[in-house]
Motif scaffolding. Structure first.
Motif, short mmCIF file in Angstrom:
data_model
loop_
_atom_site.label_atom_id
_atom_site.label_comp_id
_atom_site.label_asym_id
_atom_site.label_seq_id
_atom_site.Cartn_x
_atom_site.Cartn_y
_atom_site.Cartn_z
N GLY A 1 0.77 -1.24 0.00
CA GLY A 1 0.00 0.00 0.00
C GLY A 1 0.79 1.29 0.00
O GLY A 1 0.28 2.33 0.42
N ILE A 2 2.05 1.27 -0.44
CA ILE A 2 2.80 2.52 -0.41
C ILE A 2 3.29 3.00 -1.78
O ILE A 2 3.62 4.17 -1.93
CB ILE A 2 4.01 2.46 0.57
N CYS A 3 3.35 2.12 -2.75
CA CYS A 3 3.96 2.56 -4.01
C CYS A 3 2.96 3.13 -5.01
O CYS A 3 3.30 3.94 -5.85
CB CYS A 3 4.74 1.42 -4.64
N GLY A 4 1.71 2.70 -4.91
CA GLY A 4 0.69 3.20 -5.84
C GLY A 4 0.70 2.52 -7.19
O GLY A 4 0.07 2.99 -8.14
N MET A 5 1.39 1.41 -7.31
CA MET A 5 1.46 0.71 -8.59
C MET A 5 0.20 -0.09 -8.88
O MET A 5 -0.27 -0.16 -10.01
CB MET A 5 2.66 -0.26 -8.58
N CYS A 6 -0.35 -0.76 -7.88
CA CYS A 6 -1.51 -1.63 -8.14
C CYS A 6 -2.73 -0.77 -8.46
O CYS A 6 -2.85 0.35 -7.99
CB CYS A 6 -1.78 -2.55 -6.96
N SER A 7 -3.59 -1.31 -9.28
CA SER A 7 -4.79 -0.54 -9.65
C SER A 7 -6.02 -1.44 -9.53
O SER A 7 -6.32 -1.89 -8.45
CB SER A 7 -4.61 0.02 -11.06
N LEU A 8 -6.70 -1.71 -10.58
CA LEU A 8 -7.86 -2.60 -10.70
C LEU A 8 -9.18 -2.00 -10.20
O LEU A 8 -9.28 -1.54 -9.06
CB LEU A 8 -7.63 -3.94 -9.98
N TYR A 9 -10.13 -2.03 -11.08
CA TYR A 9 -11.49 -1.55 -10.82
C TYR A 9 -12.32 -2.80 -10.57
O TYR A 9 -12.60 -3.57 -11.49
CB TYR A 9 -11.95 -0.79 -12.06
N ILE A 10 -12.64 -3.04 -9.32
CA ILE A 10 -13.27 -4.31 -8.93
C ILE A 10 -14.74 -4.09 -8.55
O ILE A 10 -15.02 -3.32 -7.62
CB ILE A 10 -12.51 -4.94 -7.75
N ASN A 11 -15.62 -4.73 -9.27
CA ASN A 11 -17.06 -4.60 -9.02
C ASN A 11 -17.52 -3.15 -8.87
O ASN A 11 -18.27 -2.81 -7.95
CB ASN A 11 -17.46 -5.40 -7.77
N GLY A 12 -17.05 -2.31 -9.77
CA GLY A 12 -17.53 -0.92 -9.79
C GLY A 12 -16.81 0.02 -8.85
O GLY A 12 -17.23 1.17 -8.69
N ARG A 13 -15.74 -0.44 -8.20
CA ARG A 13 -14.99 0.46 -7.32
C ARG A 13 -13.49 0.30 -7.50
O ARG A 13 -12.98 -0.83 -7.49
CB ARG A 13 -15.34 0.19 -5.84
N PRO A 14 -12.77 1.42 -7.65
CA PRO A 14 -11.32 1.32 -7.72
C PRO A 14 -10.77 0.76 -6.41
O PRO A 14 -11.24 1.14 -5.33
CB PRO A 14 -10.86 2.77 -7.89
N HIS A 15 -9.85 -0.15 -6.47
CA HIS A 15 -9.26 -0.82 -5.31
C HIS A 15 -10.29 -1.65 -4.53
O HIS A 15 -10.05 -1.99 -3.37
CB HIS A 15 -8.59 0.17 -4.35
N GLY A 16 -11.42 -1.94 -5.13
CA GLY A 16 -12.38 -2.85 -4.50
C GLY A 16 -13.25 -2.28 -3.41
O GLY A 16 -13.23 -1.07 -3.16
N ASN A 17 -13.99 -3.18 -2.78
CA ASN A 17 -15.05 -2.76 -1.86
C ASN A 17 -14.58 -2.53 -0.43
O ASN A 17 -15.17 -3.02 0.52
CB ASN A 17 -16.17 -3.79 -1.87
N ASP A 18 -13.51 -1.81 -0.28
CA ASP A 18 -13.05 -1.46 1.06
C ASP A 18 -12.58 -0.02 0.99
O ASP A 18 -12.27 0.47 -0.09
CB ASP A 18 -11.90 -2.38 1.48
#
Ligand code: FES
Lengths: 246, 222
Positions: A61-78
């Motif tokens: 959670g520090i570099c900002g490299m991961c992305s992904l739009y999961i079920n309508g939300r960026p970075h998922g449902n959290d």
């Protein structure tokens, strides 16, 4: 746990992509979303299929490299986390997960779930730095800074430039990102020297790169893994007006 | 300034806030209709608005602001759609203020109403369209009081009117606080106040305008 994964597959930037559905079983509820994708890729490689490409680096959670739009939300449902910090226990067993790349004109897809976020670097190159000679390490108290200002600057400096704000925004606007970068420098004495040129150049670069116009929906603030506030956008607007007036 | 995204938004926000002020004035005049005085107050207020020199200047600003707000609104909407050429398969599930997502839609609905409204009143005054006829006789093209009665006595018109006012309220609910954010006014101390004022304002406008057709449909002359 068992999941049905609907994942965007695209051979390269020019190719027309499509969704491919995979079934994945025996997923531990302790594993992160990216580990789950690693697991999927292992099964794909075993079958001599091409693995799914996705961005990642630090996985903490520090570099900002991961992305992904999961079920309508960026970075998922959290909230307040990046995709690498998202755990599979946040989903229900048997869920269908739709995984898409960030969608924006300024972030073209390179392959599968990987997008080109060079646009953010270009904005930073326009002024997301201080060009004063800082010399050796000064005494900690040599430059007095108000506590409120230093707190606000540090909050804004948390931005890791992942692009979730652009992905979440219905207008694909980069205002939250730019506002965080402008704010964390404008609030500090070292940064305030070049504040006017900075805001001017960064905003025109942002416009030029094809990001949309902010309509204050607040989706960026809701999805930012670092919980950057849209009060920064108001500050960006103020800084911009001041730069134009003065 | 105006070739930047923020500059265009500033202009839209200023024009929007000006229209917000106009709505209050318009509502104030319309509420005179509720007085059972044969239209004395309403006629006086409407007469003042159409004859005063300063108001005439404001009228130019009003139409200017309105056109600007609409043109920029459409321009920004197109720009924003281009900014995301391929849309998501799963629609947005992010937490946002509900009405903020539909500003262009509510805006277009209000625009449609505006057309109807101009045909029924403003264009009548200019002599372009015939005055709305009905149960009371309209004296001349400035007799907005009797025109209003004729229109509001028609249940279909009245309910359509109320429907439009509800959409106006939706639009204003996001618009009000959004304008302040665009102007750079965002402070932990005042945000709650701005948001609350926006909510009260939007409800008051929608409700205030809706009360009038209800009065003419069910209570007038009884
Ligand atoms: S991989 Fe570094 S933030 Fe997710």
């Amino acid at each position: 746990m068992k999941f049905k994964l609907k994942i965007w597959r695209q051979e390269n930037a020019q190719a027309k992509g499509k969704f491919v559905t995979y079934e994945l079983d025996n997923v531990s509820d302790d594993c992160s979303f990216l580990e789950m994708l690693d697991q999927l890729n292992e099964t794909l490689v075993d079958k001599f299929d091409k693995p799914v490409c996705f961005d990642h680096d630090c996985r903490e959670g520090i570099c900002g490299m991961c992305s992904l739009y999961i079920n309508g939300r960026p970075h998922g449902n959290d909230s307040g986390i990046t995709t690498c910090q998202l755990h599979m226990r946040r989903f229900k067993d048997g869920d269908t997960l739709v995984v898409e790349p960030w969608r924006a004109k300024a972030f073209p897809v390179i392959k599968d779930l990987v997008v080109d976020r060079t646009a953010f670097d270009k904005i930073i190159q326009e002024g997301g730095y201080v060009s004063v000679n800082t010399g050796g390490i000064p005494d900690a108290n040599a430059i007095p800074i108000k506590k409120v200002d230093s707190d606000l600057a540090m909050d804004a400096a948390q931005c890791i430039g992942c692009g979730a704000c652009v992905a979440a925004c219905k207008n694909a606007s980069a205002m939250l990102f730019v506002s965080a970068k402008v704010s964390h420098l404008a609030l500090l004495p070292q940064g305030s020297l070049e504040a006017k040129e900075r805001v001017d150049n960064m905003v025109s670069k942002m416009d030029e790169l094809g990001f949309g116009y902010c309509s204050n929906t607040g989706a960026c603030e809701a999805e930012c893994p670092k919980e950057i506030k849209i009060s920064n956008i108001a500050r960006l607007n103020r800084e911009f007006f001041v730069s134009k007036l003065g | 300034m105006l070739n930047s995204s923020i500059g265009k938004k500033l202009l839209m926000a200023l024009a929007g806030l000006f229209l917000c002020v106009f709505l209050v004035v318009h509502l104030g005049i319309n509420l005179c209709l509720l007085r059972d005085d044969g239209g004395e107050w309403f006629r006086a207020a409407a007469g003042f608005m159409s004859s005063n020199k300063i108001i005439k200047v404001f009228e130019v600003f009003l139409f200017g602001g309105l056109i600007l707000h609409i043109i920029y609104g459409i321009f920004i909407e197109i720009k924003n759609r281009i900014s995301r050429p391929i849309s998501y398969n799963k629609t947005y599930a992010s937490q946002t203020s509900y009405f903020s997502k539909y500003m262009i839609h509510t805006g277009m609905i209000i625009f449609a109403f505006l057309g109807l409204h101009l045909i029924n009143f403003y264009f009548v005054k200019l002599g372009w369209t015939p005055a709305p006829q009905g149960i009371v006789a309209v004296e001349d093209k400035h007799d907005f009081y009797n025109m209003a009665i004729n229109l509001f006595q028609n249940p279909v018109y009245s309910f359509v009117y109320i429907g439009f006012m509800i959409f106006l309220g939706f639009h204003l609910h996001h618009a009000f606080q959004s304008a302040f954010q665009t102007l750079g006014v965002n402070h932990t101390k005042y945000n709650t106040l701005i948001k609350a004022t926006g909510t009260i304002y939007s409800i008051a406008i929608a409700l205030g305008f809706s009360v009038i057709p209800v009065y003419f449909l069910f209570f007038w002359g009884k």
